[in-house]
Design an enzyme around this catalytic site. Structure first.
Site, short mmCIF file in Angstrom:
data_model
loop_
_atom_site.label_atom_id
_atom_site.label_comp_id
_atom_site.label_asym_id
_atom_site.label_seq_id
_atom_site.Cartn_x
_atom_site.Cartn_y
_atom_site.Cartn_z
N ARG A 127 -2.20 1.36 1.00
CA ARG A 127 -0.96 1.13 1.74
C ARG A 127 -1.20 0.22 2.94
O ARG A 127 -0.41 -0.67 3.25
CB ARG A 127 -0.37 2.46 2.22
CG ARG A 127 0.89 2.31 3.10
CD ARG A 127 1.19 3.58 3.86
NE ARG A 127 1.53 4.67 2.98
CZ ARG A 127 1.47 5.95 3.31
NH1 ARG A 127 1.05 6.29 4.51
NH2 ARG A 127 1.83 6.89 2.45
N VAL B 75 -6.77 4.23 8.97
CA VAL B 75 -5.36 4.05 9.32
C VAL B 75 -4.56 4.15 8.03
O VAL B 75 -4.81 3.38 7.10
CB VAL B 75 -5.10 2.68 9.97
CG1 VAL B 75 -3.61 2.50 10.28
CG2 VAL B 75 -5.92 2.51 11.25
N HIS B 76 -3.63 5.10 7.99
CA HIS B 76 -2.84 5.21 6.76
C HIS B 76 -1.42 5.71 6.98
O HIS B 76 -0.57 5.59 6.10
CB HIS B 76 -3.53 6.16 5.76
CG HIS B 76 -3.35 7.61 6.10
ND1 HIS B 76 -4.11 8.24 7.05
CD2 HIS B 76 -2.47 8.53 5.63
CE1 HIS B 76 -3.73 9.51 7.14
NE2 HIS B 76 -2.73 9.71 6.31
N ARG B 77 -1.12 6.28 8.15
CA ARG B 77 0.20 6.88 8.36
C ARG B 77 1.30 5.83 8.36
O ARG B 77 1.14 4.73 8.90
CB ARG B 77 0.24 7.67 9.67
CG ARG B 77 -0.44 9.00 9.58
CD ARG B 77 -0.18 9.84 10.83
NE ARG B 77 -0.79 11.15 10.70
CZ ARG B 77 -0.21 12.20 10.15
NH1 ARG B 77 1.01 12.09 9.67
NH2 ARG B 77 -0.84 13.35 10.08
#
Length: 377
Positions: A235, A202-204
Site C-alpha cells: 500500500r 509505514v502502512h496506516r
C-alpha cells in the site's frame, strides 16, 4: 464445549496461537479466518514454524469498502455459528473481522469474548477505534492487556467481567523470539550490519492516503544521518508511486528498501536495530519488549504506557518533529535498560484467558445447551 475463534490477519493468528493451545486443553476450538488481509507469508512454513493451528474455515472476504466487507463477514460468520453452535465466540483486537464476529455472535445470543479489550486512541477517524469500542460494548468477557485499558472501560460504564490478564502479544513474542533467532537469516541475506540502523514501517491509511503526511515522513527519512532499513508495504509503495515520491526514496543511498518480510524475520530486524520508527501498534509494543527506542509516526497511540515511560515518542508527521524525536531517542539510547517494565504482564495472559473462559462457560453450560438446542429446533 466448543468455541469459535474469529481472526482476519496474520497478527491475529500470532496472538491467537498461545490462547488456542490453552483452549484446546479442555474444549474444541473452531478457527475461522475471514481472509480480511491477504498475506503471502501465511504459508505452510508460517503455521509449522510457529505451531499455529490452521483455520477450519477460510471465508476469503478481503477487499471492498468497510461496510461491504463487514456486512459480508457478518453474514458468513453467522452461517458458521448456526452450523457449529458454539458456547462462545472469541475475537481479537480491532479489525473488521473482530466487529463482524462480535456482532454475529451477539445477535444470536452467543457469548462474546474480546481479547485486547479497552484499548482507545480516542480518534474516531480511525476505523479501528470504531471497531474496538463497539466490540467492547457487545462483549461478555473483556480481557484487557493493561491497567489503562481497564480504566478506559470503566469510564464507559463497563466494569463487569473485565479482567486484566496482560498482553497475549507478549506471550507470543517471548515464545517466537527464540524461534526467530535460530531460524532467520535476514541480516546475512540482506547484508545488514547489526545495531547500526533505524528500522522503519509505514502502512496506516492515515499516512499512506495523505500525500502531505507521506511526503513529510519521506523528507524526514532523507535527512537522517543513519542507515535506514524499510520493509515497504505494498500500500505504501503504491502511494509513493502515485505521488511521484518513489524515485526519491529509491535514490537515497542510506535507505535500504526491502520487500515485506515474515514475522520471524521482522522480529530479528527489530532485535538488531538501533531504533524503530513506525505507525504500527504492534511494532510499537515489540520495540518496547526489546527495550528499543521508538518514534511513532502518529499523533496518538493506544499504548500510552510506552510514551509515559519515555520508551516511545509521538512524532506525528511534521518533518521537524520527526527529526527532533529521532534526536531525542538517539540520546536516550536504550532508555529501558535490558528489561521492560511489566505494563503488559509476564507472558501468562493466554493461561489466564483460558482459565477464565473455562470457568465462565462451565457455570453457564446447562443454560447454553437449552438455548442452542432451541436455535436448531
Amino acid at each position: 464445549m466448543k468455541i469459535v475463534t474469529v481472526v482476519g490477519a496474520r497478527p491475529q493468528f500470532i496472538k491467537a496461537a498461545p490462547v488456542s493451545r490453552e483452549l484446546r486443553k479442555w474444549c474444541k476450538e473452531v478457527l475461522v479466518h475471514t481472509g480480511q488481509h491477504y498475506d503471502y507469508n501465511m504459508s505452510k512454513t508460517f503455521f509449522d514454524d510457529l505451531n499455529i493451528p490452521r483455520p477450519d474455515y477460510n471465508l476469503g472476504l478481503g477487499g471492498g469498502t468497510h461496510g461491504k466487507q463487514t456486512g459480508a463477514m457478518l453474514e458468513a460468520i453467522e452461517s458458521v455459528l448456526m452450523k457449529e453452535l458454539p458456547q462462545g465466540v472469541l475475537v481479537y483486537g480491532d479489525t473488521n473481522s473482530t466487529l463482524a464476529g462480535a456482532l454475529a455472535a451477539a445477535k444470536i445470543h452467543i457469548p462474546v469474548f474480546h481479547v485486547e479489550a479497552g484499548l482507545r486512541s480516542y480518534n474516531k477517524n480511525m476505523p479501528e477505534e470504531i471497531n474496538r469500542v463497539l466490540t467492547d460494548h457487545l462483549s461478555d468477557l473483556l480481557f484487557c492487556p493493561t491497567d489503562v485499558a481497564v480504566a478506559n472501560l470503566a469510564k464507559e460504564g463497563i466494569t463487569k467481567n473485565v479482567y486484566q490478564v496482560g498482553d497475549v502479544m507478549y506471550d507470543a513474542f517471548l515464545e517466537n523470539m527464540q524461534i526467530a533467532k535460530s531460524k532467520s537469516t535476514i541480516l546475512e541475506d540482506l547484508d545488514i550490519t547489526r545495531d547500526s540502523y533505524i528500522l522503519v514501517t509505514v502502512h496506516r491509511a492515515e499516512n499512506t492516503d495523505n500525500p502531505n503526511s507521506l511526503g513529510n515522513i519521506l523528507s524526514a527519512l532523507l535527512q537522517l544521518d543513519y542507515e535506514v532499513v524499510w520493509p515497504l508495504h505494498p500500500r505504501t509503495r503504491q502511494a509513493l508511486e502515485k505521488n511521484n515520491l518513489l524515485g526519491k526514496l529509491e535514490g537515497a543511498e542510506h535507505i535500504k528498501v526491502i520487500d515485506p518480510v515474515g514475522y520471524l524475520d521482522m522480529l530479528v530486524l527489530e532485535y538488531h536495530s538501533a531504533m524503530i520508527m513506525t505507525d504500527s501498534g504492534g511494532v510499537q509494543k515489540e520495540a518496547f519488549f526489546l527495550c528499543k527506542p521508538c518514534v511513532t509516526l502518529r499523533e496518538e497511540t493506544e499504548w500510552v504506557e510506552t510514551v509515559e515511560c519515555g520508551a516511545n515518542v509521538l512524532a506525528g508527521t511534521e518533518v521537524e518533529r520527526i527529526l527532533s524525536a529521532v534526536e531525542e531517542q538517539s540520546k536516550g539510547g536504550r532508555a529501558l535498560g535490558t528489561e521492560p517494565p511489566r505494563y503488559f504482564g509476564v507472558g501468562q495472559a493466554s493461561i489466564e484467558i483460558g482459565n477464565v473462559v473455562h470457568y465462565y462457560l462451565s457455570s453457564r453450560d446447562m443454560l447454553l445447551e437449552f438455548y442452542l438446542q432451541d436455535l436448531v429446533d
